[in-house]
Write an enzyme that holds these catalytic residues in place. Structure first.
Site, PDB file in Angstrom:
ATOM      1  N   GLY A  41      34.936  44.662  11.468  1.00 31.97           N
ATOM      2  CA  GLY A  41      36.726  45.201  11.556  1.00 31.97           C
ATOM      3  C   GLY A  41      37.459  44.236  11.229  1.00 31.97           C
ATOM      4  N   GLU A  96      39.673  38.734  15.675  1.00 33.91           N
ATOM      5  CA  GLU A  96      39.411  40.089  16.052  1.00 33.91           C
ATOM      6  C   GLU A  96      40.154  41.108  15.447  1.00 33.91           C
ATOM      7  OE1 GLU A  96      37.258  41.971  16.558  1.00 33.91           O
ATOM      8  OE2 GLU A  96      36.854  42.591  18.715  1.00 33.91           O
ATOM      9  N   ASP A  97      39.904  42.267  15.288  1.00 32.47           N
ATOM     10  CA  ASP A  97      40.835  43.362  14.788  1.00 32.47           C
ATOM     11  C   ASP A  97      41.829  43.833  15.975  1.00 32.47           C
ATOM     12  OD1 ASP A  97      38.604  44.527  15.927  1.00 32.47           O
ATOM     13  OD2 ASP A  97      38.222  46.216  14.215  1.00 32.47           O
ATOM     14  N   ASP A 100      40.636  46.483  22.999  1.00 34.67           N
ATOM     15  CA  ASP A 100      40.750  47.888  23.368  1.00 34.67           C
ATOM     16  C   ASP A 100      40.522  47.771  24.852  1.00 34.67           C
ATOM     17  OD1 ASP A 100      41.038  50.839  23.314  1.00 34.67           O
ATOM     18  OD2 ASP A 100      39.080  51.050  22.759  1.00 34.67           O
ATOM     19  N   PHE A 149      43.930  55.906  18.311  1.00 30.51           N
ATOM     20  CA  PHE A 149      42.907  55.617  17.552  1.00 30.51           C
ATOM     21  C   PHE A 149      43.239  55.186  15.991  1.00 30.51           C
ATOM     22  CE2 PHE A 149      38.857  55.426  15.084  1.00 30.51           C
ATOM     23  CZ  PHE A 149      38.139  54.308  16.048  1.00 30.51           C
ATOM     24  N   ARG A 162      38.087  51.613   6.017  1.00 32.05           N
ATOM     25  CA  ARG A 162      38.180  50.080   6.101  1.00 32.05           C
ATOM     26  C   ARG A 162      39.197  49.731   4.874  1.00 32.05           C
ATOM     27  NH1 ARG A 162      35.104  48.066  10.366  1.00 32.05           N
ATOM     28  NH2 ARG A 162      32.876  49.190  10.424  1.00 32.05           N
TER      29      ARG A 162
END
Ligand code: IMP
Length: 177
Positions: A41, A96-97, A100, A149, A162
């Site tokens: 990601g 990191e994307d 969560d 999301f 993506r």
């Protein structure tokens, strides 16, 4: 075909990523840093952030899997591709994307600390604080978002979207009760 509702456009993301790059360059002035880009990601964010950092850097990749094809974390983290070199004595910045639940980064930090780096910090493009299960310190954060999301700019749903150049909210069909 699910709808994608724009959340953050490409210019807004680019401006924030440039600022993050400046912060990192200032904080680590005179040091060498290893950028650990978490796959898959973070490949877009990592490529942009790396180019916004004005320091001697090397780049490595760590493949992690914490999600199946759904939108819920399984809580089980697996290393699918490991770093190509030892990182003992190095300054690491994990890229990191999205944080969560925090489960993935919690696992990752514990794992990296066993390898004896000089320091480990986290740069995350997104944070969804409403879903925190394990608190994770994010040293460089792009944007805080609600419990939605998102896809695009490297982030996927079932490996798709993506390549969407902005970040958008994916409208998923209702699950049958
Ligand atoms: P965590 O372990 O729950 O913090 O999940 C982190 C990983 O879940 C991220 O690296 C993403 O791969 C994935 N993830 C979490 N939220 C989203 C989202 O909104 N869109 C796409 N992927 C997500």
């Amino acid at each position: 075909m699910p709808q994608i509702h724009p959340l953050l456009d490409a210019d807004t993301i680019a401006a924030r990523v440039r600022e993050m790059g400046r912060e990192i360059s200032r904080d680590y002035a005179g040091e060498e840093v290893v950028l650990v880009i978490v796959l898959k990601g973070s490949f877009v964010f990592g490529a942009d952030l790396a180019r916004a950092i004005d320091l001697p850097v090397t780049i490595d990749f760590l493949g992690l899997r914490s999600y199946g094809d759904g939108t819920e974390s399984s809580g089980v983290v697996e290393i699918t591709t490991d770093l190509s070199k030892p990182v003992e004595g190095k300054h690491l910045i994990v890229i990191e994307d999205i944080v969560d639940t925090g489960l993935t980064m919690d696992y990752m930090f514990k794992n990296l600390r066993t390898r004896g780096p000089k320091s480990v910090k986290l740069a995350s493009l997104l944070h969804k604080p409403a879903r925190t299960k394990v608190p994770v310190k994010i040293d460089y954060l792009g944007f805080t978002i609600d419990d939605v999301f998102v896809v695009g700019y490297g982030l996927d749903y079932a490996q798709r979207y993506r390549n969407v150049p902005f970040l958008g909210i994916l409208e998923l069909p209702e699950e049958p009760a």
